[in-house]
Design an enzyme around this catalytic site. Structure first.
Site, PDB file in Angstrom:
ATOM      1  N   ILE A  20       0.850  -1.195   0.000  1.00  0.00           N
ATOM      2  CA  ILE A  20       0.000   0.000   0.000  1.00  0.00           C
ATOM      3  C   ILE A  20       0.885   1.244   0.000  1.00  0.00           C
ATOM      4  CG2 ILE A  20      -1.783   1.250   1.250  1.00  0.00           C
ATOM      5  CD1 ILE A  20      -2.703  -1.396   2.405  1.00  0.00           C
ATOM      6  N   GLY A  30       3.129  -9.065   6.125  1.00  0.00           N
ATOM      7  CA  GLY A  30       3.564  -8.272   7.268  1.00  0.00           C
ATOM      8  C   GLY A  30       3.380  -6.799   6.984  1.00  0.00           C
ATOM      9  N   GLY A  31       3.054  -6.034   8.033  1.00  0.00           N
ATOM     10  CA  GLY A  31       2.861  -4.596   7.840  1.00  0.00           C
ATOM     11  C   GLY A  31       1.764  -4.327   6.825  1.00  0.00           C
ATOM     12  N   ASP A  32       2.081  -3.492   5.826  1.00  0.00           N
ATOM     13  CA  ASP A  32       1.102  -3.183   4.778  1.00  0.00           C
ATOM     14  C   ASP A  32       1.434  -3.909   3.485  1.00  0.00           C
ATOM     15  OD1 ASP A  32       3.441  -1.758   4.376  1.00  0.00           O
ATOM     16  OD2 ASP A  32       2.443  -0.108   3.356  1.00  0.00           O
ATOM     17  N   GLU A  33       2.117  -5.030   3.604  1.00  0.00           N
ATOM     18  CA  GLU A  33       2.517  -5.800   2.417  1.00  0.00           C
ATOM     19  C   GLU A  33       1.676  -7.073   2.308  1.00  0.00           C
ATOM     20  OE1 GLU A  33       6.571  -7.649   0.336  1.00  0.00           O
ATOM     21  OE2 GLU A  33       6.665  -6.616   2.267  1.00  0.00           O
TER      22      GLU A  33
END
Length: 283
Positions: free
Chosen positions: A155, A195-198
């Site tokens: 994102i 993970g995170g925005d991935e």
């Protein structure tokens, strides 16, 4: 029971104490709160106590008292029949307790397996599950190159959302993006949060053009406004890197190639996709 069959049993025999002790021990085991924990510690083979196994266990436990009961009926021994009836009921309670514990263990095992392979925030598969499915896809399409596509999705400017709206809003945004990704792909494809925005998407056993069409639909779906807290509207974009699997490539290599292509998509303006080509790693 053997003494009774031989006609040498008399009330008050020392063996009576063993009968009552056995009832107390079995009853204590049935109600002991650590029974489930002990069973879980010993359940190392991962096999559930199926109905078939439960029936075999019940038949084995009931064989002796039923056999003795048959002799007791023939002799019409009221005292022995009362004793045997209590024994049979106790055995049935043991079997029922085992069935309940087995069901609880199976439910716990399934939950643990799900938690180990899925992202708790979005419910999507995690990196471990996604990597395994990519490995299986590469093997399944070994004779047809470029039929497995890995899409790495990041994102754009997600940190701005967290900084301006807060991490809870960012979490809800990630959940919404996960739902939208799942709405685009086929049932045979896979969606994961790495993970995170991935995120990542696996397009399985489709020509290269189909994977590119999926990437276009993903970009369009992600770019639609996202409503948070019924009043905050956020519009975002995503950058996508695409890599096609080959039989000689490992899962880690394929994911790295898609990641490299994704970062180049960001460098080229964001909100777009890039297909990995040889030489991109050096670039």
């Amino acid at each position: 029971a053997r003494l009774a069959q031989q006609g040498t049993y008399v009330s008050g025999h020392p063996v009576d104490a063993l009968w009552w002790l056995s009832y107390v021990l079995v009853a204590a085991a049935l109600v002991h709160p650590r029974l489930g924990e002990v069973a879980m510690m010993q359940n190392t083979d991962g096999q559930a106590l199926s109905v078939r196994r439960l029936a075999v266990l019940a038949a084995t436990m009931m064989a002796a008292p039923v056999t003795i009961a048959a002799h007791a009926v023939a002799d019409v021994d009221g005292e022995l029949m009362t004793l045997l009836t209590g024994t049979i009921v106790l055995f049935l309670l043991v079997v029922i307790r085992l069935a309940v514990v087995a069901q609880q263990l199976e439910s716990s095992r399934s939950q643990l397996e799900h938690d180990a392979t899925h992202d708790p925030l979005t419910g999507l598969g995690n990196r471990a599950l996604y990597s395994e499915r990519v490995r299986q896809a590469i093997q399944a399409t070994a004779t047809t190159p470029d039929r497995t596509a890995v899409l790495c999705i990041d994102i754009d400017d997600f940190k701005t959302v967290n900084d301006s709206l807060g991490h809870s809003a960012g979490d809800r945004m990630l959940q919404e993006v996960g739902k939208r990704l799942r709405s685009v792909v086929r049932r045979d494809d896979s969606v994961a949060r790495l993970g995170g925005d991935e995120f990542a998407v696996l397009v399985f056993d489709q020509p290269a053009d189909a994977a590119l069409e999926v990437a276009d639909r993903l970009l369009a779906e992600i770019s639609r406004p996202i409503v948070i807290d019924d009043h905050t509207v956020t519009q975002t974009t995503a950058s996508i890197g695409i890599a096609f699997g080959a039989p000689e490539e490992s899962v880690d290599t394929l994911l790295r190639d898609a990641d490299v292509a994704m970062y180049l998509a960001k460098n080229h303006g964001k909100g777009r996709w890039e297909v990995y080509r040889p030489g991109m790693r050096q670039q």
